[in-house]
Design an enzyme around this catalytic site. Structure first.
Site, PDB file in Angstrom:
ATOM      1  N   ASP A  21      -6.583   4.608   2.320  1.00 30.70           N
ATOM      2  CA  ASP A  21      -6.598   6.071   2.315  1.00 30.70           C
ATOM      3  C   ASP A  21      -5.261   6.647   2.775  1.00 30.70           C
ATOM      4  O   ASP A  21      -4.556   6.044   3.589  1.00 30.70           O
ATOM      5  CB  ASP A  21      -7.737   6.562   3.232  1.00 30.70           C
ATOM      6  N   TRP A  26       0.725  11.074   2.350  1.00 29.57           N
ATOM      7  CA  TRP A  26       2.029  10.405   2.406  1.00 29.57           C
ATOM      8  C   TRP A  26       3.003  11.077   1.438  1.00 29.57           C
ATOM      9  O   TRP A  26       4.154  11.362   1.791  1.00 29.57           O
ATOM     10  CB  TRP A  26       1.867   8.919   2.064  1.00 29.57           C
ATOM     11  N   SER A  66     -13.590   5.937  -5.622  1.00 30.06           N
ATOM     12  CA  SER A  66     -15.022   6.100  -5.337  1.00 30.06           C
ATOM     13  C   SER A  66     -15.698   6.916  -6.432  1.00 30.06           C
ATOM     14  O   SER A  66     -15.017   7.623  -7.210  1.00 30.06           O
ATOM     15  CB  SER A  66     -15.208   6.803  -3.991  1.00 30.06           C
ATOM     16  N   THR A  67     -17.004   6.857  -6.497  1.00 25.96           N
ATOM     17  CA  THR A  67     -17.713   7.688  -7.486  1.00 25.96           C
ATOM     18  C   THR A  67     -17.426   9.164  -7.189  1.00 25.96           C
ATOM     19  O   THR A  67     -17.331   9.974  -8.113  1.00 25.96           O
ATOM     20  CB  THR A  67     -19.241   7.429  -7.479  1.00 25.96           C
ATOM     21  N   ASN A  69     -14.625  10.336  -6.136  1.00 25.10           N
ATOM     22  CA  ASN A  69     -13.252  10.656  -6.558  1.00 25.10           C
ATOM     23  C   ASN A  69     -13.181  11.199  -7.997  1.00 25.10           C
ATOM     24  O   ASN A  69     -12.188  11.818  -8.378  1.00 25.10           O
ATOM     25  CB  ASN A  69     -12.329   9.437  -6.423  1.00 25.10           C
ATOM     26  N   ARG A  72     -12.192  14.866  -8.370  1.00 23.72           N
ATOM     27  CA  ARG A  72     -10.834  15.376  -8.104  1.00 23.72           C
ATOM     28  C   ARG A  72     -10.281  16.054  -9.363  1.00 23.72           C
ATOM     29  O   ARG A  72     -10.833  15.879 -10.459  1.00 23.72           O
ATOM     30  CB  ARG A  72      -9.924  14.207  -7.692  1.00 23.72           C
ATOM     31  N   SER A 197     -17.001   6.666   4.120  1.00 26.51           N
ATOM     32  CA  SER A 197     -16.894   7.243   2.768  1.00 26.51           C
ATOM     33  C   SER A 197     -17.629   6.431   1.689  1.00 26.51           C
ATOM     34  O   SER A 197     -17.082   6.155   0.624  1.00 26.51           O
ATOM     35  CB  SER A 197     -15.419   7.435   2.384  1.00 26.51           C
TER      36      SER A 197
HETATM   37  C1  IPE Z   1     -12.145   6.933   0.208  1.00 27.30           C
HETATM   38  O1  IPE Z   1     -11.098   7.831   0.332  1.00 27.30           O
HETATM   39  C2  IPE Z   1     -12.149   6.325  -1.155  1.00 27.30           C
HETATM   40  C3  IPE Z   1     -11.018   5.452  -1.449  1.00 27.30           C
HETATM   41  C4  IPE Z   1     -10.129   5.034  -0.599  1.00 27.30           C
HETATM   42  C5  IPE Z   1     -10.943   5.017  -2.808  1.00 27.30           C
HETATM   43  P1  IPE Z   1     -11.341   9.391   0.132  1.00 27.30           P
HETATM   44  O2  IPE Z   1     -10.055  10.056   0.425  1.00 27.30           O
HETATM   45  O3  IPE Z   1     -11.960   9.654  -1.180  1.00 27.30           O
HETATM   46  O4  IPE Z   1     -12.434   9.679   1.259  1.00 27.30           O
HETATM   47  P2  IPE Z   1     -12.782  11.023   2.034  1.00 27.30           P
HETATM   48  O5  IPE Z   1     -12.965  12.076   1.012  1.00 27.30           O
HETATM   49  O6  IPE Z   1     -11.648  11.316   2.944  1.00 27.30           O
HETATM   50  O7  IPE Z   1     -14.026  10.695   2.796  1.00 27.30           O
HETATM   51  C1  IPE Z   2      -6.503   7.178  -1.197  1.00 32.89           C
HETATM   52  O1  IPE Z   2      -5.595   8.205  -0.918  1.00 32.89           O
HETATM   53  C2  IPE Z   2      -6.551   6.802  -2.659  1.00 32.89           C
HETATM   54  C3  IPE Z   2      -7.740   7.278  -3.373  1.00 32.89           C
HETATM   55  C4  IPE Z   2      -8.798   7.833  -2.842  1.00 32.89           C
HETATM   56  C5  IPE Z   2      -7.734   7.106  -4.810  1.00 32.89           C
HETATM   57  P1  IPE Z   2      -6.008   9.724  -1.095  1.00 32.89           P
HETATM   58  O2  IPE Z   2      -5.714  10.128  -2.493  1.00 32.89           O
HETATM   59  O3  IPE Z   2      -7.394   9.955  -0.657  1.00 32.89           O
HETATM   60  O4  IPE Z   2      -4.980  10.452  -0.106  1.00 32.89           O
HETATM   61  P2  IPE Z   2      -5.313  11.530   0.992  1.00 32.89           P
HETATM   62  O5  IPE Z   2      -6.471  11.000   1.791  1.00 32.89           O
HETATM   63  O6  IPE Z   2      -5.664  12.789   0.278  1.00 32.89           O
HETATM   64  O7  IPE Z   2      -4.066  11.643   1.790  1.00 32.89           O
HETATM   65 MG    MG Z   3      -8.244  10.357   1.122  1.00 35.99          MG
END
Ligand code: IPE
Ligand code: IPE
Ligand code: MG
Length: 247
Positions: A21, A26, A66-67, A69, A72, A197
């Site tokens: 995550d 970053w 994740s499901t 995601n 987004r 998560s």
């Molecule tokens: C968890 O990260 C899923 C993955 C790393 C693929 P998220 O960024 O989706 O989780 P939440 O929304 O902070 O819980």
């Molecule tokens: C984790 O990084 C990768 C995925 C969930 C695909 P994020 O995209 O969740 O990055 P943050 O948490 O928004 O910084």
């Molecule tokens: Mg994240």
């Protein structure tokens, strides 16, 4: 001194799972868009896989998508899907050279057709490798997986393959996507968030959790070693008393 030197070889976790995550945060820190962060996240995947394989870890499971995601912005989802296909294809040679088997868990049929077929081809091309199993959780969520298992059990009950009303824990585990691997001993989450998560809820019943504030693209081999050393300094009691464990 590197944390690597402090790792006790015969107490190595067999299975390490990572919630990768912090790619978006970053990227934001460098004034770039989220996709830039995902691209750099791939370097951290490479480093963690290499470090785990070199140490002798047998299973490394990475939460890639994740499901949840899927909700987004379309631009980000599309970019991630393209990145997955490109990365998987580019890494086949390295995986084979390092004797690493690629595996995938999740609702894979929900991936775009092109992703799905290229993923399946890579799984096939690396299936004889036995040094380490590298599992990508894609379109994965634990509640999806558990519900899917229940539905498969209902089907098998109807067809008479198994007896209704008599499912054991180990039988249930057989219906999960992770049936070929032991439960992780260690789960790492980067980015400072202290939540799961929807990842491996059943499998982490007794897993040791390690949270780091490092954002995923910053995660290095040394960070992995540090997490392993931390894990090795814990007493895993599984409900027993400390005295019982020591005797
Ligand atoms: C968890 O990260 C899923 C993955 C790393 C693929 P998220 O960024 O989706 O989780 P939440 O929304 O902070 O819980
Ligand atoms: C984790 O990084 C990768 C995925 C969930 C695909 P994020 O995209 O969740 O990055 P943050 O948490 O928004 O910084
Ligand atoms: Mg994240």
């Amino acid at each position: 001194m590197s944390f690597k030197d402090k790792i006790i070889k015969d107490k190595l976790p067999v299975h390490i799972a990572i919630i990768m995550d912090g790619n978006g945060r970053w990227a934001a820190k460098q004034g770039k868009d989220r996709v830039f962060g995902h691209h750099h996240g791939v370097d951290a995947v490479r480093a963690a896989s290499e470090a785990a394989a070199e140490l002798g870890v047998k299973y490394l499971t990475l939460y890639a998508f994740s499901t949840e995601n899927w909700n987004r912005p379309k631009f980000e989802v599309d970019a991630l899907m393209t990145l997955f296909v490109e990365t998987i294809q580019n890494e086949i040679e390295t995986l084979n050279k390092n004797n690493i088997r690629l595996n995938a868990i999740g609702d894979l049929k929900s991936l775009p057709d092109d992703n799905y077929s290229k993923l399946m081809a890579t799984l096939e091309e690396t299936k004889k490798n036995d040094r380490m199993m590298l599992t990508l959780a894609m379109s994965y969520s634990s509640r999806w997986e558990i519900t899917d298992a229940v539905n498969k059990i209902l089907d098998d009950t109807k067809s008479g393959k198994i007896n209704a009303g008599n499912i054991s824990e180990s039988q249930f585990s057989e219906y999960l996507n992770t049936s070929q691997m032991p439960d992780p001993e260690l789960l790492i989450r980067t980015s400072g968030e202290m939540r799961i998560s929807n990842f491996l809820l059943w499998q982490i019943a007794y897993t040791e959790l390690f949270f780091t504030s490092k954002l995923w693209p910053e995660f290095t081999k040394e960070d992995l070693y540090e997490a392993i050393v931390d894990y090795q300094n814990r007493e895993r009691r599984f409900g027993l008393t400390s005295e019982q464990i020591k005797s």
